[in-house]
Motif scaffolding. Structure first.
Motif, PDB file in Angstrom:
ATOM      1  N   GLY A 137       0.889  -1.233  -0.067  1.00 48.40           N
ATOM      2  CA  GLY A 137       0.075  -0.056   0.000  1.00 48.40           C
ATOM      3  C   GLY A 137       0.895   1.142  -0.069  1.00 48.40           C
ATOM      4  N   ARG A 163      -6.769  -2.011  -9.856  1.00 45.69           N
ATOM      5  CA  ARG A 163      -6.227  -1.838  -8.455  1.00 45.69           C
ATOM      6  C   ARG A 163      -5.259  -0.620  -8.427  1.00 45.69           C
ATOM      7  NH1 ARG A 163      -6.207  -6.513  -5.833  1.00 45.69           N
ATOM      8  NH2 ARG A 163      -6.992  -8.257  -6.854  1.00 45.69           N
ATOM      9  N   TRP A 191      -1.335  -1.061  -4.425  1.00 44.06           N
ATOM     10  CA  TRP A 191      -2.245  -1.861  -4.858  1.00 44.06           C
ATOM     11  C   TRP A 191      -3.498  -1.819  -4.032  1.00 44.06           C
ATOM     12  CZ3 TRP A 191      -1.140  -3.228  -9.627  1.00 44.06           C
ATOM     13  CH2 TRP A 191       0.143  -3.274  -9.693  1.00 44.06           C
ATOM     14  N   VAL A 233      -7.981  -2.770  -3.387  1.00 43.97           N
ATOM     15  CA  VAL A 233      -8.849  -3.679  -3.380  1.00 43.97           C
ATOM     16  C   VAL A 233      -9.946  -3.302  -4.773  1.00 43.97           C
ATOM     17  CG1 VAL A 233     -10.949  -4.920  -2.580  1.00 43.97           C
ATOM     18  CG2 VAL A 233      -8.769  -4.752  -1.174  1.00 43.97           C
ATOM     19  N   THR A 260      -6.240   0.403   0.172  1.00 42.80           N
ATOM     20  CA  THR A 260      -4.872  -0.323  -0.206  1.00 42.80           C
ATOM     21  C   THR A 260      -4.518  -1.568   0.372  1.00 42.80           C
ATOM     22  OG1 THR A 260      -4.058   1.035   1.893  1.00 42.80           O
ATOM     23  CG2 THR A 260      -3.958   2.064  -0.273  1.00 42.80           C
ATOM     24  N   GLN A 261      -3.876  -2.207  -0.091  1.00 42.85           N
ATOM     25  CA  GLN A 261      -3.652  -3.577   0.516  1.00 42.85           C
ATOM     26  C   GLN A 261      -2.020  -3.630   1.061  1.00 42.85           C
ATOM     27  OE1 GLN A 261      -4.830  -5.770  -3.713  1.00 42.85           O
ATOM     28  NE2 GLN A 261      -5.134  -7.346  -2.007  1.00 42.85           N
ATOM     29  N   ASP A 262      -1.952  -4.654   1.705  1.00 39.99           N
ATOM     30  CA  ASP A 262      -0.588  -4.634   2.442  1.00 39.99           C
ATOM     31  C   ASP A 262       0.502  -5.253   1.707  1.00 39.99           C
ATOM     32  OD1 ASP A 262      -1.792  -3.617   4.772  1.00 39.99           O
ATOM     33  OD2 ASP A 262      -2.132  -5.484   5.807  1.00 39.99           O
ATOM     34  N   PRO A 307      -0.683  -8.063  -4.753  1.00 41.68           N
ATOM     35  CA  PRO A 307      -1.646  -9.187  -5.093  1.00 41.68           C
ATOM     36  C   PRO A 307      -1.137  -9.962  -6.285  1.00 41.68           C
ATOM     37  CG  PRO A 307      -2.431  -7.191  -6.103  1.00 41.68           C
ATOM     38  CD  PRO A 307      -1.344  -6.816  -5.223  1.00 41.68           C
TER      39      PRO A 307
END
Length: 119
Positions: free
Chosen positions: A34, A57, A65, A67, A73-75, A78
């Motif tokens: 993120g 994304r 990135w 969802v 934000t993603q950790d 992906p």
């Protein structure tokens, strides 16, 4: 599948020059999810390539990135692909973001998270 993995790993290690380009440990992909930003070059390339999976994304500010549905934000990235307990490879190597291509930069002392000096 095995041949494509071998081909991708060849991009990371140059045995003829005895140079390590990447350990393929995946720590950077796991840690910086993120905290990355897509460049305008990335966005143009992904539009040209029809990569809706990547464009979905990116949030309105260019952070990746996220969802796709919530834009949270993603950790982690992906697109990281675990190939063994110790190694991971980039699932979008051919079109990964410029920020990933440039890592580690001079700001990182050209050392990755494992402390390995990379070309």
């Amino acid at each position: 599948m095995l041949e494509s993995l071998k081909r991708m790993l060849k991009e990371y290690v140059d045995p003829e020059k005895n140079e390590i380009h990447c350990l393929c440990c995946g720590e950077c992909c796991e840690s910086f999810g993120g905290h990355l930003h897509a460049s305008e070059h990335d966005m143009e390339r992904w539009r040209r390539e029809g990569r809706e999976d990547l464009l979905s994304r990116v949030n309105r500010l260019g952070w990746i990135w996220v969802v796709p549905d919530t834009k949270e934000t993603q950790d982690r990235c992906p697109f990281i692909v675990k190939i063994s307990e110790q190694q991971s490879i980039c699932g979008i190597q051919e079109t990964k973001p410029d920020i990933c291509r440039a890592y580690p930069t001079l700001a990182h002392g050209r050392r990755c998270l494992r402390g390995v000096f990379l070309k």
